[in-house]
Design a protein around this motif. Sequence first.
Motif, PDB file in Angstrom:
ATOM      1  N   SER A   1       0.960  -1.160   0.434  1.00 42.45           N
ATOM      2  CA  SER A   1       0.269  -0.344   0.413  1.00 42.45           C
ATOM      3  C   SER A   1       0.967   0.891  -0.257  1.00 42.45           C
ATOM      4  CB  SER A   1      -1.046  -0.284   1.308  1.00 42.45           C
ATOM      5  OG  SER A   1      -1.625   1.071   1.209  1.00 42.45           O
ATOM      6  N   PRO A   2       1.018   2.905  -0.587  1.00 41.14           N
ATOM      7  CA  PRO A   2       1.284   3.311  -0.543  1.00 41.14           C
ATOM      8  C   PRO A   2       1.089   4.438   0.216  1.00 41.14           C
ATOM      9  CG  PRO A   2      -0.020   2.962  -3.284  1.00 41.14           C
ATOM     10  CD  PRO A   2      -1.141   1.608  -2.112  1.00 41.14           C
ATOM     11  N   LYS A   3       0.328   3.911   1.505  1.00 37.44           N
ATOM     12  CA  LYS A   3      -0.363   4.290   2.328  1.00 37.44           C
ATOM     13  C   LYS A   3       0.582   3.956   3.981  1.00 37.44           C
ATOM     14  CE  LYS A   3      -5.311   5.301   1.094  1.00 37.44           C
ATOM     15  NZ  LYS A   3      -6.418   5.168   1.511  1.00 37.44           N
ATOM     16  N   TRP A   4       1.354   3.057   3.278  1.00 38.10           N
ATOM     17  CA  TRP A   4       1.837   1.956   4.271  1.00 38.10           C
ATOM     18  C   TRP A   4       3.359   2.394   4.966  1.00 38.10           C
ATOM     19  CZ3 TRP A   4       3.541  -3.665   4.827  1.00 38.10           C
ATOM     20  CH2 TRP A   4       4.060  -3.786   5.618  1.00 38.10           C
ATOM     21  N   SER A   5       4.010   3.137   5.977  1.00 41.33           N
ATOM     22  CA  SER A   5       5.244   3.506   6.632  1.00 41.33           C
ATOM     23  C   SER A   5       6.104   2.406   6.661  1.00 41.33           C
ATOM     24  CB  SER A   5       4.610   4.156   7.921  1.00 41.33           C
ATOM     25  OG  SER A   5       4.539   3.642   9.030  1.00 41.33           O
ATOM     26  N   GLY A   6       5.408   1.160   6.705  1.00 42.40           N
ATOM     27  CA  GLY A   6       6.090   0.343   7.370  1.00 42.40           C
ATOM     28  C   GLY A   6       5.802  -0.320   8.596  1.00 42.40           C
ATOM     29  N   ALA A   7       5.642   0.380   9.714  1.00 41.80           N
ATOM     30  CA  ALA A   7       4.434   0.244  10.869  1.00 41.80           C
ATOM     31  C   ALA A   7       3.789  -1.084  10.952  1.00 41.80           C
ATOM     32  CB  ALA A   7       4.542   1.451  11.666  1.00 41.80           C
ATOM     33  N   ILE A   8       3.777  -1.353  12.156  1.00 39.28           N
ATOM     34  CA  ILE A   8       3.157  -2.957  12.066  1.00 39.28           C
ATOM     35  C   ILE A   8       2.181  -2.778  13.290  1.00 39.28           C
ATOM     36  CG2 ILE A   8       3.804  -4.870  10.745  1.00 39.28           C
ATOM     37  CD1 ILE A   8       5.800  -6.083  12.936  1.00 39.28           C
ATOM     38  N   PRO A   9       1.178  -3.397  13.270  1.00 40.93           N
ATOM     39  CA  PRO A   9       0.310  -4.297  12.347  1.00 40.93           C
ATOM     40  C   PRO A   9      -0.084  -3.379  11.148  1.00 40.93           C
ATOM     41  CG  PRO A   9      -1.225  -3.801  14.549  1.00 40.93           C
ATOM     42  CD  PRO A   9       0.668  -3.289  14.666  1.00 40.93           C
ATOM     43  N   ALA A  10      -0.264  -4.483  10.512  1.00 45.35           N
ATOM     44  CA  ALA A  10      -0.860  -3.517   9.239  1.00 45.35           C
ATOM     45  C   ALA A  10      -1.838  -4.910   8.651  1.00 45.35           C
ATOM     46  CB  ALA A  10      -0.047  -2.624   7.866  1.00 45.35           C
ATOM     47  N   THR A  11      -3.169  -4.375   7.887  1.00 39.66           N
ATOM     48  CA  THR A  11      -3.827  -5.566   7.311  1.00 39.66           C
ATOM     49  C   THR A  11      -4.049  -4.926   6.315  1.00 39.66           C
ATOM     50  OG1 THR A  11      -4.291  -5.935   9.691  1.00 39.66           O
ATOM     51  CG2 THR A  11      -5.680  -6.810   8.324  1.00 39.66           C
ATOM     52  N   VAL A  12      -4.270  -5.836   5.352  1.00 40.51           N
ATOM     53  CA  VAL A  12      -5.039  -5.489   4.080  1.00 40.51           C
ATOM     54  C   VAL A  12      -6.207  -6.079   3.554  1.00 40.51           C
ATOM     55  CG1 VAL A  12      -4.592  -5.838   0.959  1.00 40.51           C
ATOM     56  CG2 VAL A  12      -3.001  -5.027   2.817  1.00 40.51           C
ATOM     57  N   ILE A  13      -7.570  -5.937   3.508  1.00 42.71           N
ATOM     58  CA  ILE A  13      -8.840  -6.977   3.654  1.00 42.71           C
ATOM     59  C   ILE A  13      -9.825  -6.639   1.694  1.00 42.71           C
ATOM     60  CG2 ILE A  13     -10.883  -7.361   3.791  1.00 42.71           C
ATOM     61  CD1 ILE A  13     -10.729  -6.395   6.707  1.00 42.71           C
ATOM     62  N   TYR A  14      -9.436  -7.149   0.616  1.00 45.72           N
ATOM     63  CA  TYR A  14      -9.994  -7.245  -0.229  1.00 45.72           C
ATOM     64  C   TYR A  14     -10.712  -8.497  -0.495  1.00 45.72           C
ATOM     65  CZ  TYR A  14      -6.024 -10.606  -1.856  1.00 45.72           C
ATOM     66  OH  TYR A  14      -5.274 -11.566  -2.209  1.00 45.72           O
ATOM     67  N   GLY A  15     -11.319  -8.570  -1.938  1.00 50.10           N
ATOM     68  CA  GLY A  15     -11.880  -9.088  -2.463  1.00 50.10           C
ATOM     69  C   GLY A  15     -13.576  -7.759  -3.255  1.00 50.10           C
TER      70      GLY A  15
END
Length: 181
Positions: free
Chosen positions: A143-157
């Motif tokens: 994601s272009p919005k992701w700084s690299g910090a976690i936790p991070a989640t992508v939901i798609y479909g």
Amino acid sequence: MFQKTFLIAICILFLSCNGETKSPNIAALAESNTEKVTAKPEAASETEIPVLNFEQFEKYLNIKDDNIHVVNFWATWCAPCVKELPCFEAVNAEYKNQNVKVLLVSLDFNLKKLNSFLEKHELKSEKILLDDPDQNAWIPKVSPKWSGAIPATVIYGKGKRKFYEHSFTKAELEKELKDFL
């Protein structure tokens, strides 16, 4: 080159976990995960979890089928990540009949410690270890919005895609998931 990669890894480590504090229970769990495992000799094989570079992993971010995909980036050393894992496990179990697929993507550095953690916590969701040192190249592809910090989640479909750079409670995760069902 090594210095640049090392500096990037250190920056991600400091930026990870979004500055959230550890509760006493999570702190104890996180600390116990960093201890050496000596009770079970060679109990965890180093091949129990698939280890992929980003090129191999990228297909998991773009599966075109009838499922809703929940892809969570986490690590055993990230207390908020560990705290939210039961939420993802519950969603995986409770929504599997509604075509929801949860993938837990570990960003851990030590495969033996990761396997020990997985054995201890018996996570049922699909799991992989993303082992690719070129974070500057692949983080914006997630994601272009992701700084690299976690936790991070992508939901798609179903033609939708959302990225989240924060931890979830089960209720919050279900609320976001329902927008996709």
